[in-house]
Enzyme design. Structure first.
Site, mmCIF file in Angstrom:
data_model
loop_
_atom_site.group_PDB
_atom_site.id
_atom_site.type_symbol
_atom_site.label_atom_id
_atom_site.label_comp_id
_atom_site.label_asym_id
_atom_site.label_seq_id
_atom_site.Cartn_x
_atom_site.Cartn_y
_atom_site.Cartn_z
ATOM 1 N N TYR A 102 0.963 -1.021 -0.225
ATOM 2 C CA TYR A 102 0.068 0.018 0.342
ATOM 3 C C TYR A 102 1.019 0.767 -0.025
ATOM 4 O O TYR A 102 1.787 1.121 -0.722
ATOM 5 C CB TYR A 102 -1.597 -0.284 1.064
ATOM 6 C CG TYR A 102 -2.132 0.660 0.933
ATOM 7 C CD1 TYR A 102 -3.030 1.121 -0.401
ATOM 8 C CD2 TYR A 102 -2.337 1.830 2.233
ATOM 9 C CE1 TYR A 102 -4.197 1.858 -0.112
ATOM 10 C CE2 TYR A 102 -3.434 3.020 2.128
ATOM 11 C CZ TYR A 102 -3.830 2.880 0.902
ATOM 12 O OH TYR A 102 -5.290 3.804 1.005
ATOM 13 N N LYS A 160 -5.953 -1.556 -1.109
ATOM 14 C CA LYS A 160 -6.772 -1.297 -0.360
ATOM 15 C C LYS A 160 -7.130 -2.880 -0.044
ATOM 16 O O LYS A 160 -7.730 -2.848 0.942
ATOM 17 C CB LYS A 160 -7.247 -0.645 -0.656
ATOM 18 C CG LYS A 160 -8.379 0.173 0.761
ATOM 19 C CD LYS A 160 -7.550 1.313 0.814
ATOM 20 C CE LYS A 160 -8.104 2.133 1.888
ATOM 21 N NZ LYS A 160 -6.734 2.983 2.320
#
Length: 571
Positions: free
Chosen positions: A110, A183
């Site tokens: 991420y 995500k």
């Protein structure tokens, strides 16, 4: 219609793979492929004999091997590519590795490394993952979602982005699909939402990024970003199709531009289960830090005076959530709003400023109130606001490095026994203050959380653990709680319950203790958040399934990255 090579049957604490595929088709399917971990009997049943090395590995042995290979990668981007390739060939192994090393790998899968991957998306493209929807073809939205082959009970959540506000790098066009994929990787690793029950989506509105428009390799719509009625038509087509095809799914909005983010959330929050992590997730984890801090200070939220330095979507999203909690604690809406002093680029928000955005107006102070306050060319500045308002909490979302100066911090400490100072801008280069400075300037009295990770600060014999205000403490568990209850929408009470569950995992009254739990307990935190969210949804009448035993129901819903039991079936 083609026959699927496998079927996944989800049972409590177990997933069964009913496999029609044989031979190399098995090895090319990341959901059922287990590589060298196929037993000799399974290899014979699935016609894999001779297609793999003779030795049989355990999942644990495979994890050791890929961890060592991961560590050999020369850069964070190379590590990201390695993990993406691993996910494309063996999903269980990828998530097992990620879940065992989540604190180390979170910055790779991420933020911040995914930002580099997004910028290079069209050049590094290898395999299509997710759903690509175009503003030029809104009539194809439902078709595209149907083409995933997923039915009405097969999807727990979708993460969609329009790519306008990607991390700190702005408009990235179609490459934003990688932020949705990243995500969802965290949702799975942290909260155990099955990777085949989620969908990453990019809403391709075009791009104003001239580098992309002039790149012959660019894979998105090659025109300027659409901002007229066609934008809203695509968003509405997407929401309508999702509600029709996946009626129990949560719609997560990620990295939209400031104005669209708030507008979309306001439009759809009352009619479907929708969530914006940049606004609500950020605000929830800050609320958790504030809950923890005010308890350590022996106070309550309703008694605080709060300065928000950075009155954009994130900053005032935090203000909205703190204000709503103050109202739940007994203040009137006017009293709660009056506890806030918000500053933007033009200084303190004042009601006669014509440049105020709609969402800033409620927090603007009256011109009469600040008439005697010193002001410069940039309006009433932060130092003046701190001196005159005497806040108990100072929150930074301004991206202005060093904005919380020594004199400002020392002044706050002069009228607060435990000043609460949260420099939340990231990366570190944009932080309003560094935690070591805050601790020294306040002689260790400060209660702080930051947007970026920091090592412990040692001061006068105490090791101060620095809380990272990371949305990952909230959004995975929130999504899991929604999935367990099939909640019809997400309420303020559910988000507050999530924040309270996170705050309860840390006791900041102990000298040097963190305001928030560490990333090392992220899976436990996600389970606690999910239970709290599920209970809140049930109490508010938003749950669409009976919540008879929330702990067991959440536990049963958390997918473990283990190889599914295989049942070979005839094609």
């Amino acid at each position: 219609m083609a026959v699927a090579p496998y079927e996944l049957v989800h049972q409590p604490r177990e997933v069964v793979a009913r496999v029609r595929a044989r031979g190399r088709l098995v090895l090319s399917s990341p959901t059922i492929n287990r590589g060298t971990a196929f037993t000799l009997a399974q290899r014979e049943q699935l016609e894999l004999t001779g297609l793999l090395p003779t030795g049989v590995s355990t999942l644990e042995g495979q994890v050791r091997r890929v961890w060592a290979q991961y560590l050999q990668q020369p850069s964070d981007l190379a590590k990201w590519v390695y993990l993406a390739n691993l996910r494309d060939r063996n999903e269980v192994l990828f998530y097992r590795l990620l879940s065992e090393h989540l604190p180390e790998m979170l910055p790779v899968v991420y933020t911040p490394t995914v930002g580099t991957a997004i910028e290079r998306f069209s050049h590094e493209f290898r395999r299509s993952r997710g759903v690509f929807l175009s503003v030029d073809h809104p009539d194809q939205v439902e078709t595209a979602l149907r083409n995933t082959g997923l039915g009405p009970d097969d999807v727990d959540l979708l993460v969609a982005t329009d790519s306008e506000g990607i991390l700190g790098i702005g408009d990235q066009g179609i490459g934003g699909i990688e932020i949705s994929i990243g995500k969802l990787s965290v949702y799975t690793a942290a909260a155990g939402i099955h990777p085949r029950r989620v969908l990453p989506v990019v809403l391709d509105m075009g791009t104003d990024n001239l580098r992309l428009l002039n790149d012959s390799m660019y894979l998105g719509e090659r025109h300027a970003r659409v901002r007229d009625h066609r934008y809203d038509e695509l968003i509405d087509a997407y929401v309508t199709a999702c509600n029709k095809l996946f009626p129990n799914a949560m719609l997560h909005w990620e990295d939209f531009g400031t104005e669209n983010a708030r507008r979309i959330l306001n439009k759809y929050s009352g009619v479907c289960c929708t969530f914006n992590d940049d606004m609500q997730g950020t605000a929830a984890v800050v609320l958790a830090a504030v809950f923890s801090a005010v308890r350590a200070a022996g106070s309550r939220l309703a008694d605080q005076r709060i300065v928000i330095h950075g009155a954009g979507t994130a900053g005032l999203g935090i203000a909205d959530m703190l204000r709503d909690q103050m109202i739940r604690e007994g203040l009137s809406p006017a009293e709660a709003t009056g506890r806030f002093y918000a500053l933007a680029k033009q200084g303190l928000l004042v009601d006669d400023d014509p440049s105020l955005l709609d969402f800033q107006v409620p927090y603007a102070r009256s011109r009469a109130e600040v008439a005697g306050w010193p002001a410069g060319a940039g309006g009433v500045g932060l130092a003046t606001v701190v001196s005159r308002a005497r806040p108990t909490i100072l929150i930074g979302t301004s991206t202005q490095a060093g904005a919380f100066t020594e004199s400002i911090v020392r002044e706050m400490a002069s009228f607060n026994a435990r000043p609460i100072i949260l420099p939340l801008s990231n990366p570190t280069s944009k932080a309003e203050a560094l935690p070591q400075d805050l601790i020294h300037w306040t002689d260790g009295k400060v209660l702080t959380a930051t947007g970026s990770p920091f090592e412990p600060v040692h001061y006068k014999g105490v090791a101060y653990q620095i809380a990272q205000s990371n949305n990952a403490l909230v959004f995975p568990g929130l999504g899991l709680g929604v999935a367990v209850t099939k909640a019809s929408r997400i309420s303020e009470g559910m988000i507050a319950a999530a924040a309270d569950a996170v705050a309860a995992m840390s006791d900041a009254r102990t000298p040097g203790a963190s305001l928030l739990p560490p990333m090392t307990v992220l899976r436990t935190a996600s389970a606690a958040v999910a239970i709290a969210v599920a209970k809140a949804a049930d109490a508010e009448g938003l749950a669409r399934v009976e919540l008879s035993n929330p702990v067991q129901q959440v536990y049963d819903a958390m997918w473990q990255p283990e190889y599914p039991r295989i049942e070979p079936i005839e094609a």
